[in-house]
Scaffold this active site. Structure first.
Site, PDB file in Angstrom:
ATOM      1  N   CYS A   7       0.329   5.210   3.668  1.00 55.82           N
ATOM      2  CA  CYS A   7       1.206   4.294   3.088  1.00 55.82           C
ATOM      3  C   CYS A   7       0.685   4.242   1.516  1.00 55.82           C
ATOM      4  O   CYS A   7      -0.241   4.753   1.229  1.00 55.82           O
ATOM      5  CB  CYS A   7       1.368   2.746   3.495  1.00 55.82           C
ATOM      6  SG  CYS A   7       1.958   2.756   5.022  1.00 55.82           S
ATOM      7  N   ASN A  52      -2.651  -0.172   3.447  1.00 58.87           N
ATOM      8  CA  ASN A  52      -2.510   1.350   3.809  1.00 58.87           C
ATOM      9  C   ASN A  52      -3.653   1.651   4.862  1.00 58.87           C
ATOM     10  O   ASN A  52      -4.795   1.667   4.291  1.00 58.87           O
ATOM     11  CB  ASN A  52      -2.632   2.067   2.476  1.00 58.87           C
ATOM     12  CG  ASN A  52      -2.824   3.405   2.694  1.00 58.87           C
ATOM     13  OD1 ASN A  52      -2.403   4.001   3.704  1.00 58.87           O
ATOM     14  ND2 ASN A  52      -3.619   4.226   1.757  1.00 58.87           N
ATOM     15  N   GLY A  53      -3.447   2.039   5.879  1.00 63.07           N
ATOM     16  CA  GLY A  53      -4.264   2.398   6.949  1.00 63.07           C
ATOM     17  C   GLY A  53      -3.884   2.351   8.292  1.00 63.07           C
ATOM     18  O   GLY A  53      -2.679   2.039   8.667  1.00 63.07           O
ATOM     19  N   ASP A  68      -0.260  -2.557  13.844  1.00 58.05           N
ATOM     20  CA  ASP A  68      -1.812  -2.368  13.980  1.00 58.05           C
ATOM     21  C   ASP A  68      -2.345  -3.396  12.852  1.00 58.05           C
ATOM     22  O   ASP A  68      -3.388  -3.855  12.919  1.00 58.05           O
ATOM     23  CB  ASP A  68      -2.420  -1.081  14.007  1.00 58.05           C
ATOM     24  CG  ASP A  68      -1.972  -0.106  12.954  1.00 58.05           C
ATOM     25  OD1 ASP A  68      -0.911   0.195  12.723  1.00 58.05           O
ATOM     26  OD2 ASP A  68      -3.020   0.399  11.935  1.00 58.05           O
TER      27      ASP A  68
END
Length: 584
Positions: A2, A75-76, A98
């Site tokens: 992202c 982001n991840g 998540d």
């Protein structure tokens, strides 16, 4: 991957500022084409461009805690999010994302929860109760992240430099393994494993420990709700990732959703070493193999786009990023949104050919430490940004925290390259997966010599780049290079050519300072150049620069396989929420 952008404490809550943040966030839309989100609380702005890989239906960001006083943009991928949810039984989750655990973990544990996360991540968290914020980046820097400061006292965070370079007085790369807290007033290192101090470890080499740790690293990365595949060059690293994935895909949630047959992808010039080896491994593993060809001219035509997206002028990174950039576009066109890739093994195990010259185990180990710590400036940057340019996520199991700790605790004597004993580069990794009863790979692939990605896609690729640069940079330009570019002065026409393009996109001094420099040969650090006096006059980052070591043939005929293979591991206990994990 992202894209995240945050502007914090800018003393401006006007509509014009909101429009500007939206405009800058759109510069990151290639990273997350699935959805856009913007949260504003006074003069704090959190923007998100989403690539939906987990819970595509309800996981839009920013994400919140129960009463929406804590806001996070991420982001991840958090691979242990299901385990963490079990530790947060008193919390109510709104999505299946998540990343939602981050807001609840902060509420429960404060800023020191970051080390509990197993995954890759960059995030910004705003606590509206006291208007404080924190920012964090994963251990090795697999995800890209930048931090900047405005003249108005604002703090800026962006997944890519282009999101903040025009609005900040100063900006820099956010350091991996750190978090930034407004309460603390600065950075704090959260990732500090034993190997960080570079003292020589002494754990004896146990092949099965390496095997188990790496299989666990691959398996946990099969967590996905979208189609995925593996990048398969036919070299050792990508082939092991593909082999383990193919073994363990059946029975996972991903296999139930998208089918049990693995898809693999390879790129190269016609007749290149990678295309030949990749096809052979794919046939051995039974993957659905996709082979992409490009010409030298195709690559040259893409250079400007590559430099804009990858945000570097480092020669090695641009050479390797270009074919990966072209391949990523093709992969995304097939509907794939996530790939597994083999970055990191060469840094951990001393796989680059110049490691043949390491004078002793202390020097060998310290060079691997230096290489891992710098990964976020090179291969992580390439893998993250050249794929994200087309909304594709790259996961790198070799950079799993647990696996790195296992591999870096080994006595480096076992990693040292000793051809007379049949020990070529990355011998400990090859040995760990040399299984006679259930072979992971054909012998000649398992013991194929290291090829840097920019070499393996075809040797004429680098030669073509040098020729093109020579046509665009003359001797007079080179003679003035030190005056035009006093920082990281380019010493070749190829480097000068890339630098000119970079400066057009990113003219700020802060931008040029984000790119590493210094002497290198065959991807070494400047310190390792001292290992061989002949290298001081040969600053080519190509693997072929390791004179006397590189073999242009890659069929394994020059490798002495004198070490007996391991026996198969039978009846190992396995468990995982969406697949299997091999327990040590």
């Amino acid at each position: 991957m992202c894209g995240i952008l945050a502007v914090l404490g800018c003393s401006d809550d006007s509509q014009a500022k909101r429009v500007r943040v939206l405009e800058l966030s759109r510069r990151l839309r290639h990273r997350g084409p699935d959805w856009s989100g913007l949260y504003q609380n006074g003069d704090n702005y959190l923007a998100h461009q989403r690539l939906a890989v987990i819970d595509p239906a309800s996981g839009d960001q920013p994400l919140f805690n129960e009463d929406k006083t804590i806001v996070v943009t991420v982001n991840g991928e958090i691979y242990n999010h299901e385990e963490l949810r079990k530790r947060l039984k008193n919390h109510k989750f709104r999505t299946g994302s998540d990343c939602e655990v981050i807001a609840h973990l902060y509420e429960e544990y404060g800023v020191d929860f970051v080390d509990m996360l197993d995954g890759i991540f960059s995030f910004v968290l705003l606590d509206t109760r006291d208007n404080s914020f924190m920012v964090a980046r994963d251990a090795i820097g697999v995800t890209s992240l930048y931090i900047g400061w405005g003249l108005d006292g604002s703090v800026w965070i962006s997944s890519e430099m282009k999101g903040l370079n025009d609005d900040c007085e100063h900006f820099e790369t956010f350091p991996p393994g750190h978090f930034y807290s407004s309460k603390l007033g600065g950075f704090k290192q959260w990732y500090n494993p034993p190997w960080f101090n570079e003292s020589v470890p002494s754990t004896p080499y146990e092949p099965l420990a390496i095997r188990r740790a790496f299989e666990n690293a691959v398996i946990k990365r099969l967590m996905t709700d979208v189609p995925f595949g593996v990048l398969l060059s036919g070299g050792l690293d990508s082939s092991l990732v593909a082999s383990i994935t193919a073994r363990h895909l059946a029975g996972t949630k991903a296999a139930k959703q998208w089918g049990p047959q693995l898809h693999s992808f390879c790129v190269g010039l016609e007749g290149s070493p990678d295309l030949k080896a990749g096809k052979e491994v794919a046939e051995y593993l039974g993957t659905v193999h996709h082979e992409f060809h490009f010409s030298v001219q195709d690559g040259i035509d893409a250079i400007e786009d590559v430099i804009y997206h990858v945000e570097t002028y480092d020669v090695t990174t641009i050479r390797a990023s270009t074919p990966m950039f072209l391949m990523s576009r093709k992969i995304k066109s097939l509907g794939v949104k996530m790939v597994l890739s083999g970055e990191g093994a060469d840094e951990i195990f001393g796989g680059y050919l110049y490691f043949h010259k390491a004078p002793n185990k202390k020097e060998f180990h310290q060079e691997t430490c230096r290489k891992i710590k710098a990964l976020h400036k090179y291969d992580c940057l390439r893998a993250n940004k050249s794929t994200s340019a087309f909304g594709l996520e790259a996961r790198v199991p070799f950079l799993d925290k647990d696996f790195i700790n296992t591999a870096m605790s080994l006595d480096p004597e076992s990693k040292m390259i000793k051809p007379e004993e049949g020990r070529i580069e990355k011998w400990v990794l090859r040995r760990a997966f040399d299984d006679e009863e259930r072979p992971y790979l054909p012998k000649h692939i398992l013991y194929r010599q290291k090829e840097q990605f920019s070499d393996g896609v075809g040797y004429s690729w680098i030669d073509g780049l040098k020729d093109h640069a020579a046509q665009n940079v003359n001797d007079k330009m080179m003679s003035n290079a030190g005056h035009i570019f006093p920082h990281n002065t380019p010493n070749t026409k190829e480097a000068y050519y890339y630098r000119m393009i970079f400066e057009r996109f990113f003219p700020q001094n802060s931008a040029r300072l984000t790119v590493p420099g210094g002497a290198t040969v065959a991807c070494s650090t400047a310190k390792a150049v001292e290992w061989d006096a002949s290298w001081s006059n040969n600053m080519d980052p190509s693997g072929r620069a390791a004179i006397g070591v590189h073999l242009s043939a890659y069929d394994g005929k020059n490798v002495a396989l004198t070490i007996p293979p391991l026996k198969a591991i039978d009846n190992m206990p396995m468990m995982m929420g969406q697949g299997v994990v091999i327990q040590s």
